[in-house]
Design a protein around this motif. Structure first.
Motif, PDB file in Angstrom:
ATOM      1  N   ARG A   1       0.845  -1.208   0.000  1.00 16.63           N
ATOM      2  CA  ARG A   1       0.000   0.000   0.000  1.00 16.63           C
ATOM      3  C   ARG A   1       0.875   1.251   0.000  1.00 16.63           C
ATOM      4  NH1 ARG A   1      -3.743   1.324   4.267  1.00 16.63           N
ATOM      5  NH2 ARG A   1      -4.366   2.889   2.749  1.00 16.63           N
ATOM      6  N   LYS A   2       1.947   1.223   0.765  1.00 23.77           N
ATOM      7  CA  LYS A   2       2.838   2.377   0.839  1.00 23.77           C
ATOM      8  C   LYS A   2       3.478   2.664  -0.509  1.00 23.77           C
ATOM      9  CE  LYS A   2       6.695   4.291   3.497  1.00 23.77           C
ATOM     10  NZ  LYS A   2       7.666   4.055   4.597  1.00 23.77           N
ATOM     11  N   SER A   3       3.825   1.613  -1.237  1.00 21.42           N
ATOM     12  CA  SER A   3       4.416   1.782  -2.561  1.00 21.42           C
ATOM     13  C   SER A   3       3.363   1.914  -3.652  1.00 21.42           C
ATOM     14  CB  SER A   3       5.343   0.606  -2.884  1.00 21.42           C
ATOM     15  OG  SER A   3       4.629  -0.623  -2.870  1.00 21.42           O
ATOM     16  N   ARG A   4       2.073   1.895  -3.247  1.00 26.08           N
ATOM     17  CA  ARG A   4       0.922   2.099  -4.135  1.00 26.08           C
ATOM     18  C   ARG A   4       0.733   0.992  -5.162  1.00 26.08           C
ATOM     19  NH1 ARG A   4       3.561   6.662  -3.732  1.00 26.08           N
ATOM     20  NH2 ARG A   4       4.274   6.693  -5.892  1.00 26.08           N
ATOM     21  N   LEU A   5       1.274  -0.181  -4.879  1.00 32.71           N
ATOM     22  CA  LEU A   5       0.994  -1.339  -5.730  1.00 32.71           C
ATOM     23  C   LEU A   5      -0.442  -1.805  -5.511  1.00 32.71           C
ATOM     24  CD1 LEU A   5       4.330  -3.293  -5.171  1.00 32.71           C
ATOM     25  CD2 LEU A   5       3.639  -2.087  -7.262  1.00 32.71           C
ATOM     26  N   LEU A   6      -0.921  -1.643  -4.284  1.00 38.77           N
ATOM     27  CA  LEU A   6      -2.302  -1.953  -3.933  1.00 38.77           C
ATOM     28  C   LEU A   6      -2.999  -0.690  -3.459  1.00 38.77           C
ATOM     29  CD1 LEU A   6      -1.921  -5.289  -1.881  1.00 38.77           C
ATOM     30  CD2 LEU A   6      -2.600  -5.055  -4.280  1.00 38.77           C
ATOM     31  N   VAL A   7      -4.285  -0.583  -3.769  1.00 34.67           N
ATOM     32  CA  VAL A   7      -5.077   0.559  -3.311  1.00 34.67           C
ATOM     33  C   VAL A   7      -6.374   0.054  -2.702  1.00 34.67           C
ATOM     34  CG1 VAL A   7      -4.118   2.167  -4.997  1.00 34.67           C
ATOM     35  CG2 VAL A   7      -6.136   0.820  -5.593  1.00 34.67           C
ATOM     36  N   LEU A   8      -6.910   0.814  -1.767  1.00 33.88           N
ATOM     37  CA  LEU A   8      -8.176   0.450  -1.136  1.00 33.88           C
ATOM     38  C   LEU A   8      -9.315   0.537  -2.152  1.00 33.88           C
ATOM     39  CD1 LEU A   8      -7.954   2.227   2.334  1.00 33.88           C
ATOM     40  CD2 LEU A   8      -7.848  -0.228   1.896  1.00 33.88           C
ATOM     41  N   ALA A   9     -10.221  -0.435  -2.081  1.00 40.33           N
ATOM     42  CA  ALA A   9     -11.382  -0.444  -2.967  1.00 40.33           C
ATOM     43  C   ALA A   9     -12.660  -0.156  -2.196  1.00 40.33           C
ATOM     44  CB  ALA A   9     -11.490  -1.800  -3.677  1.00 40.33           C
ATOM     45  N   GLY A  10     -12.534   0.164  -0.916  1.00 39.51           N
ATOM     46  CA  GLY A  10     -13.685   0.449  -0.071  1.00 39.51           C
ATOM     47  C   GLY A  10     -13.210   0.827   1.316  1.00 39.51           C
ATOM     48  N   ASP A  11     -14.148   1.212   2.169  1.00 36.60           N
ATOM     49  CA  ASP A  11     -13.772   1.641   3.523  1.00 36.60           C
ATOM     50  C   ASP A  11     -14.417   0.798   4.618  1.00 36.60           C
ATOM     51  OD1 ASP A  11     -16.351   2.464   3.174  1.00 36.60           O
ATOM     52  OD2 ASP A  11     -15.956   4.598   3.468  1.00 36.60           O
ATOM     53  N   MET A  12     -15.016  -0.325   4.240  1.00 36.15           N
ATOM     54  CA  MET A  12     -15.650  -1.215   5.210  1.00 36.15           C
ATOM     55  C   MET A  12     -14.734  -2.397   5.492  1.00 36.15           C
ATOM     56  SD  MET A  12     -18.474   0.247   6.007  1.00 36.15           S
ATOM     57  CE  MET A  12     -19.376  -1.074   6.818  1.00 36.15           C
ATOM     58  N   GLY A  13     -14.239  -2.480   6.724  1.00 33.32           N
ATOM     59  CA  GLY A  13     -13.353  -3.575   7.094  1.00 33.32           C
ATOM     60  C   GLY A  13     -13.985  -4.480   8.129  1.00 33.32           C
ATOM     61  N   GLU A  14     -13.313  -5.577   8.416  1.00 31.32           N
ATOM     62  CA  GLU A  14     -13.787  -6.495   9.450  1.00 31.32           C
ATOM     63  C   GLU A  14     -12.591  -7.198  10.073  1.00 31.32           C
ATOM     64  OE1 GLU A  14     -15.764 -10.118   7.977  1.00 31.32           O
ATOM     65  OE2 GLU A  14     -15.502  -9.295   5.967  1.00 31.32           O
ATOM     66  N   ARG A  15     -12.763  -7.552  11.325  1.00 33.24           N
ATOM     67  CA  ARG A  15     -11.686  -8.214  12.046  1.00 33.24           C
ATOM     68  C   ARG A  15     -11.670  -9.697  11.736  1.00 33.24           C
ATOM     69  NH1 ARG A  15      -7.474  -6.001  13.747  1.00 33.24           N
ATOM     70  NH2 ARG A  15      -7.275  -7.621  15.325  1.00 33.24           N
ATOM     71  N   SER A  16     -10.474 -10.259  11.702  1.00 31.50           N
ATOM     72  CA  SER A  16     -10.296 -11.701  11.520  1.00 31.50           C
ATOM     73  C   SER A  16      -8.993 -12.094  12.199  1.00 31.50           C
ATOM     74  CB  SER A  16     -10.254 -12.069  10.039  1.00 31.50           C
ATOM     75  OG  SER A  16      -9.009 -11.714   9.471  1.00 31.50           O
ATOM     76  N   LEU A  17      -8.759 -13.388  12.323  1.00 33.74           N
ATOM     77  CA  LEU A  17      -7.508 -13.848  12.921  1.00 33.74           C
ATOM     78  C   LEU A  17      -6.306 -13.542  12.032  1.00 33.74           C
ATOM     79  CD1 LEU A  17      -8.606 -17.299  14.432  1.00 33.74           C
ATOM     80  CD2 LEU A  17      -8.285 -15.103  15.600  1.00 33.74           C
ATOM     81  N   ALA A  18      -6.584 -13.264  10.746  1.00 31.90           N
ATOM     82  CA  ALA A  18      -5.502 -12.888   9.828  1.00 31.90           C
ATOM     83  C   ALA A  18      -5.160 -11.408   9.933  1.00 31.90           C
ATOM     84  CB  ALA A  18      -5.905 -13.221   8.389  1.00 31.90           C
ATOM     85  N   GLY A  19      -6.037 -10.655  10.606  1.00 30.19           N
ATOM     86  CA  GLY A  19      -5.844  -9.213  10.724  1.00 30.19           C
ATOM     87  C   GLY A  19      -7.107  -8.484  10.313  1.00 30.19           C
TER      88      GLY A  19
END
Length: 208
Positions: free
Chosen positions: A133-151
């Motif tokens: 994300r910092k290098s902008r290879l990936l970008v957010l596609a929404g603002d709704m998140g959820e908790r999981s054991l993976a993060g």
């Protein structure tokens, strides 16, 4: 001899600096027409006396508003070229980063092709994802998140600027239409470590 309340007229003219640029455009066009319109047309429009009485002030208003319009155009032009230059620089940075992808970053990018999806739920607090994300290879596609054991899972997508440049060689996918069993096995066993937990999470909470 000039007639009318000239101070009031000047006050109105000075207030143009507070107007939006679209209104200044209108003022520049109007004052320009009053100043430069032939007398026969001014008479037909009933502007002949007005143009005669206030010509110096209308002329000053025309020059003033025209200068404001030109200044705004120059400002917007400078901003446009600066933004274009920054966009080109950003694109060059992204393209130059592709040959430098590490094993884990390639594995993340492969997931979009493995799952045949444009958007994936990925752990935003994972070190690899955070770096991408910092290098902008990936970008957010929404603002709704959820908790999981993976993060904390957030919808993400590949930066559209580089999507067309992600060839099989770049992300470590077999470059043949029919990959061998060994190639398929290698791809399946070299997925991101958090994918198993995300799939388990989705089976429990998103069975549909």
């Amino acid at each position: 001899m000039y007639r009318g309340h000239i101070p009031d007229f000047l006050d109105k003219a000075l207030e143009t600096i507070k107007l939006p640029i679209k209104h200044i455009w209108i003022l520049a066009v109007f004052s320009g027409l009053v100043v430069f319109l032939p007398e026969e047309y001014s008479s037909k429009l009933g502007l002949a006396d007005f143009a005669k009485d206030y010509r110096p002030y209308i002329g000053a208003t025309f020059i003033f508003s025209s200068c404001l319009v030109v200044a705004e155009l120059l400002k917007r032009g400078a901003y446009f070229f600066k933004a274009r230059k920054e966009k080109a620089k950003d694109f060059e940075f992204l393209i130059s980063a592709l040959p430098k992808l590490d094993f884990h970053e390639k594995a993340v990018l492969r997931e979009f092709y493995i799952q045949k999806r444009n958007t994936l739920q990925l752990p935003i607090d994972n070190a690899v994802i955070a770096g991408m994300r910092k290098s902008r290879l990936l970008v957010l596609a929404g603002d709704m998140g959820e908790r999981s054991l993976a993060g904390t899972l957030m919808p993400m997508q590949v930066n559209p600027q580089i999507e067309a440049y992600l060839s099989s060689n770049v992300i470590g996918l077999p470059d043949t239409a029919e990959p061998t069993e060994d190639e398929v096995y290698w791809v399946q066993t070299n997925r991101p470590s958090f994918m198993a937990e995300i799939e388990r999470h989705n089976k429990i909470f998103h069975r549909h």
